[in-house]
Design an enzyme around this catalytic site. Sequence first.
Site, PDB file in Angstrom:
ATOM      1  CG  ASP A 131     -22.065 -32.649   7.779  1.00 26.91           C
ATOM      2  OD1 ASP A 131     -21.307 -32.419   8.736  1.00 26.91           O
ATOM      3  OD2 ASP A 131     -23.305 -32.516   7.847  1.00 26.91           O
ATOM      4  CG  ASP A 134     -28.207 -38.366  11.606  1.00 24.20           C
ATOM      5  OD1 ASP A 134     -29.244 -39.049  11.584  1.00 24.20           O
ATOM      6  OD2 ASP A 134     -28.030 -37.430  12.404  1.00 24.20           O
TER       7      ASP A 134
END
Length: 396
Positions: free
Chosen positions: A255, A281
Site C-alpha cells: 500500500d 491485511d
Amino acid sequence: MAESLLIKDIAIVTENEVIKNGYVGINDGKISTVSTERPKEPYSKEIQAPADSVLLPGMIDIHIHGGYGADTMDASFSTLDIMSSRLPEEGTTSFLATTITQEHGNISQALVNAREWKAAEESSLLGAELLGIHLEGPFVSPKRAGAQPKEWIRPSDVELFKKWQQEAGGLIKIVTLAPEEDQHFELIRHLKDESIIASMGHTDADSALLSDAAKAGASHMTHLYNAMSPFHHREPGVIGTALAHDGFVTELIADGIHSHPLAAKLAFLAKGSSKLILITDSMRAKGLKDGVYEFGGQSVTVRGRTALLSDGTLAGSILKMNEGARHMREFTNCSWTDIANITSENAAKQLGIFDRKGSVTVGKDADLVIVSSDCEVILTICRGNIAFISKEADQI
C-alpha cells in the site's frame, strides 16, 4: 447452477504467457476453454472485453481481517456474508478469514462461526469463497505485538491449537506465530505434520533461530517488514532472513504505507514473483469513510489511506487487492504474469489448492477477474458466477 459464459477478445494471463485476443469458456463453474480461436459450442452469455483489458486468475487474499464494516472477529454470519459479497469488487474471488489476538473465547466464537457459515450459507452466495482461516496470534512476541493486543498474547500451546482447529472444523490453514515463543518448535512441528502453514510473524527472532524454525517446518513470513526485527548487516533479523532464505514464501502489504515503494521493490527483486504473495491485511474500515473504528477491541482512527492506534501504531490496512496489484506494477514495472503469480498462483500453491485455483487453466474453478490497464476491476467471476460488474462497464 452457473450459466455458461464466453469471454472474448481479451488478453489472457496464463501460467506461461499472455494470450492476446483470446477466448475463455466457462461451463458448470469451471474453465472449459482457453483458446486463441472462438469455440464452436454455444454459450448462454457472451462477454465482450473492453479495449486494453486483461483477464487474470481471481485474486486470493490469504490475510484479511475484514472490510466494508465487517470483521472476522465479529463472529456473525452477516460478517462473512459481507466479506464474500463485497470482496469481488476488488478482484478477490477467495480468501482466508483472519483472526487477531484476543480473549480465547472470542477466538473460539470466530472459528465456530466460520465453520458454521461455510457449511450453511456459502453455497447460496455468488461471492468470494472462504478457503479457511488464518490464525494470527495469540502465539506471538509481545516485543513485536504491533496491533495485536498484548494482554492476550501467550506462548505457543499445541493443545490449545488442537482445540481451536477442532472448533474450526479443520479450517485453519495458516498460523502466524513467533518461533521464540514456541518451545522446541512444538507447534511448528505439529503444524507441519498436519499440513498447516507455519508463518513467522510478530517476531523478534534472529536469523539463526529462523533458520532452525525453517528446518522444523516453518515456510511462510507474515507481512514482510511489519512487526518484526529489522535488518542489520551483522544480524539480518527477520527481514533479512525473509528476503534471503529460499525456504520462506513472503507476504507483502503493497500500500506504500506499511512498506516504502523501494522496500516493496526490494522484496520483489529478492523473492521474485514465485515466492511473494500480496495481501491486504485489511480491517473493517476498508471501503468506509474516515473515522474511528474497532479492531481487536481497540480504537483505530482511519484517515485517508492509514489506520492507526492511538499511539500511532499501524493497525491493519484499508488496502484492496487490485490496488496492491496496481502499486506493484508502479513500484517494480513487473509483468502481468508476475501480477498473476503474486495475487493468485503463489497463494494457491502455498495452500495446496493449485489443482483447482490460481491460474487460468482448463478444468479449474472459473475464478476470474477482468481488469483495466491500471488494475481497475471491470468484472469478477466467482466459480462461474458473475459476482461484480463495474458501473463503467457499459459495453459488457
